[in-house]
Design an enzyme around this catalytic site. Structure first.
Site, PDB file in Angstrom:
ATOM      1  N   SER A  88      -9.731   2.048   2.507  1.00 50.60           N
ATOM      2  CA  SER A  88      -8.829   2.759   1.626  1.00 50.60           C
ATOM      3  C   SER A  88      -7.888   1.850   0.843  1.00 50.60           C
ATOM      4  O   SER A  88      -7.368   2.237  -0.201  1.00 50.60           O
ATOM      5  CB  SER A  88      -7.989   3.747   2.432  1.00 50.60           C
ATOM      6  OG  SER A  88      -7.161   3.066   3.368  1.00 50.60           O
ATOM      7  N   LYS A 123       0.850  -1.197   0.000  1.00 52.08           N
ATOM      8  CA  LYS A 123       0.000   0.000   0.000  1.00 52.08           C
ATOM      9  C   LYS A 123       0.882   1.241   0.000  1.00 52.08           C
ATOM     10  O   LYS A 123       1.867   1.300   0.747  1.00 52.08           O
ATOM     11  CB  LYS A 123      -0.886  -0.014   1.251  1.00 52.08           C
ATOM     12  CG  LYS A 123      -1.959   1.064   1.293  1.00 52.08           C
ATOM     13  CD  LYS A 123      -2.789   0.935   2.584  1.00 52.08           C
ATOM     14  CE  LYS A 123      -3.997   1.846   2.581  1.00 52.08           C
ATOM     15  NZ  LYS A 123      -4.779   1.757   3.843  1.00 52.08           N
ATOM     16  N   SER A 158      -9.951  -0.366   6.669  1.00 55.77           N
ATOM     17  CA  SER A 158      -9.316  -0.288   5.349  1.00 55.77           C
ATOM     18  C   SER A 158      -8.590  -1.534   4.880  1.00 55.77           C
ATOM     19  O   SER A 158      -8.182  -1.605   3.718  1.00 55.77           O
ATOM     20  CB  SER A 158      -8.348   0.880   5.300  1.00 55.77           C
ATOM     21  OG  SER A 158      -9.070   2.070   5.159  1.00 55.77           O
TER      22      SER A 158
HETATM   23  N1  GLN Z   1     -13.123   3.991   5.568  1.00 55.54           N
HETATM   24  C1  GLN Z   1     -12.686   4.472   6.852  1.00 55.54           C
HETATM   25  C2  GLN Z   1     -12.431   5.948   6.775  1.00 55.54           C
HETATM   26  O1  GLN Z   1     -12.694   6.510   5.794  1.00 55.54           O
HETATM   27  C3  GLN Z   1     -11.473   3.718   7.299  1.00 55.54           C
HETATM   28  C4  GLN Z   1     -10.221   4.179   6.701  1.00 55.54           C
HETATM   29  C5  GLN Z   1      -9.041   3.368   7.099  1.00 55.54           C
HETATM   30  O2  GLN Z   1      -9.187   2.341   7.780  1.00 55.54           O
HETATM   31  N2  GLN Z   1      -7.854   3.849   6.750  1.00 55.54           N
HETATM   32  O3  GLN Z   1     -12.010   6.542   7.711  1.00 55.54           O
END
Ligand code: GLN
Length: 495
Positions: free
Chosen positions: A151, A76, A175
């Site tokens: 994400s 990532k 994410s």
């Molecule tokens: N989708 C969640 C957010 O927008 C989690 C993001 C993440 O885990 N980095 O905050």
């Protein structure tokens, strides 16, 4: 031959490389070719490091005495890798090459895991669809009109399109798990402090946690083992032995295990196919010897609201470092403007809309006069969520739920409605708030749209092995090694 390499598990590739049936260079080339062939459609990668990957592979082949090798990996683009472009999905860091590697990156390299490149993500990991990336949306290999989750959608899509057998993600609110769920892959958020955050570009430091992504439970556990363990460079790293995750993944024995189904996690309800496959999975686990009970965690209903105060507060503080002076982008510095003007212009142009929304929200929640009402109250809710977990784990060994309420939604469907987007993480957020271990495992395809459904397993802190034990039991009961059906391989791998 190439098809066999692409569809093999990382464990299998490692075994064949160690046995000298395959070279690491051959394996790496196969995946680089696959990326070149399909990534125009999927857009999982922001940067492919072909030269670096082949050099690493050659080094692995030259030393081949380091024990069990694993197949190559997609990283990532939130992890620093010395000398390799690292953007966090933001214009703010376009062209930035970190001078050092994250502990996770370094451990991967030390273990001989070839890093193929950096995968796409929502900007600074804020989002559930990769639509917030400054570099374009990644597409779901199951249906290119749909999101791959976020994400870490790039990592999950790379696995589902056979561009890599392994990937690394980070999980602040879901994410790793939500992209895993909607792409039919495995993703585990380790216990907070179980993997190092050093060199991972920070989103919300009390929640962020790196973890493994793979197509099989064993591959995820093997990767988890490589990156886990104490790191003095991360002050929240736990100095304790890594739980026996690989043994648990190999065993998959759930005889006598008490599994609690969380009553509260559905929000406005799960999509019918999600509910169906989740219930079927419970039946399979029961048949495998587990005991299923229903458990109430009343404060989980408030988790999403509290998360959207705590997380933005930490975001507003962490992202203050992008001040146009120290990193990446600098806008309007023509010699006539003040530092403040340059800073404002840079932050105005360098950050996308969602990042700005969160910085503003967090700055407000932390401001004097509002601090107690917002940030302070949210911290109290966080404690109540932890207490709910403690009470539940006094009765059961693990808690389970669907990983996310729906299957992959269409690209564009939720971009105009931040709350609908945030609801993707209803089920995953409680584990970030409490810091316990949690993973998502494929449990079939929803009949209504043929898209993957994820099964979430939550375990107490430092009991990550239970997450793998249940995941492995499910994988076995479903009769599939990785649950990526032949259909998806057929679509992405040339015979
Ligand atoms: N989708 C969640 C957010 O927008 C989690 C993001 C993440 O885990 N980095 O905050």
């Amino acid at each position: 031959m190439t098809a066999q390499i692409l569809t093999a598990t990382a464990a299998e590739l490692g075994r064949r490389i160690a046995a000298r049936e395959l070279t690491s260079v051959e394996v790496t080339r196969a995946f680089l070719d696959q990326i070149a062939r399909v990534d125009g459609d999927v857009h999982a990668f922001l940067h492919v490091d072909a030269e670096g990957a082949l050099a690493q592979a050659a080094a692995v082949d030259a030393r081949l005495d380091a024990g069990e090798e694993l197949g190559p990996l997609a990283l990532k683009d939130l992890f620093c890798q010395a000398g390799v472009p690292t953007t966090a999905g933001s214009r703010m860091l376009e062209g930035w090459r970190p001078p050092y590697s994250a502990t996770v990156t370094q451990r991967l390299l030390d273990a001989g895991l070839v890093i193929l490149g950096k995968t796409n993500l929502d900007e600074f990991a804020m989002g559930s669809s990769t639509e917030n990336s400054a570099y374009g949306t990644t597409r779901n290999p199951w249906d290119l009109d749909r999101i791959p989750g976020g994400s870490g959608g790039g990592s999950a899509a790379a696995l589902a399109s056979f561009e890599a057998p392994l990937a690394i993600g980070t999980d602040t609110g879901g994410s790793i798990r939500q992209p895993g769920a909607v792409t039919g892959t495995v993703g585990v958020k380790p216990t907070y402090g179980g993997t190092s955050r050093y060199g991972v570009i920070a989103m919300a430091s009390s929640l962020d946690q790196p973890g493994p992504c793979a197509r099989t439970v064993l591959d995820a556990a093997l990767l988890h083992e490589v990156i886990a363990g104490h790191d003095p460079m991360d002050s929240t790293s736990i100095d304790a032995p890594v739980p026996p995750i690989v043994d648990a993944a190999r065993s998959g024995d759930v005889t006598g295990l008490r599994i609690g189904v969380v009553r509260e996690l559905g929000g406005e309800g799960y999509a019918p196919g999600v509910e169906l496959r989740f219930r079927e999975a419970l039946g399979l686990l029961e048949a495998a010897g587990a005991e299923i009970v229903e458990v109430s965690c009343p404060h989980f209903d408030y988790a999403l609201g509290a998360y959207y105060l705590i997380m933005p507060s930490e975001v507003s503080s962490n992202l203050a470092r992008y001040d146009a002076m120290r990193y990446g982008l600098r806008v309007g510095d023509d010699g006539t403007r003040s530092t403040e003007e340059v800073m404002n212009a840079t932050r105005g142009q360098g950050f996308g809309e969602e990042v700005k929304r969160r910085v503003i929200l967090g700055t407000y929640a932390l401001s004097s006069g509002y601090y107690d009402a917002y940030y302070g109250s949210a911290q109290k809710v966080r404690r109540l969520i932890s207490d709910d977990f403690d009470a539940a784990f006094a009765q059961v060994d693990v808690l389970v739920s669907p990983s996310t309420p729906t299957t992959a939604f269409r690209i564009g469907e939720r971009t105009a409605d931040p709350l609908a987007m945030y609801a993707s993480d209803l089920c995953t957020i409680p584990s970030n708030m409490a810091g316990n271990a949690s993973g998502s495992f494929p449990c079939g395809l929803a009949p209504e749209d043929g898209l993957p459904v994820g099964f979430q397993v939550m375990a107490p802190p430092l009991a990550d092995d239970r997450v793998y034990r249940v995941g492995a039991a499910l994988e076995r009961a479903l009769g599939s090694d990785g649950v990526l059906t032949d259909a998806i391989a057929e679509r992405w791998v040339e015979a």
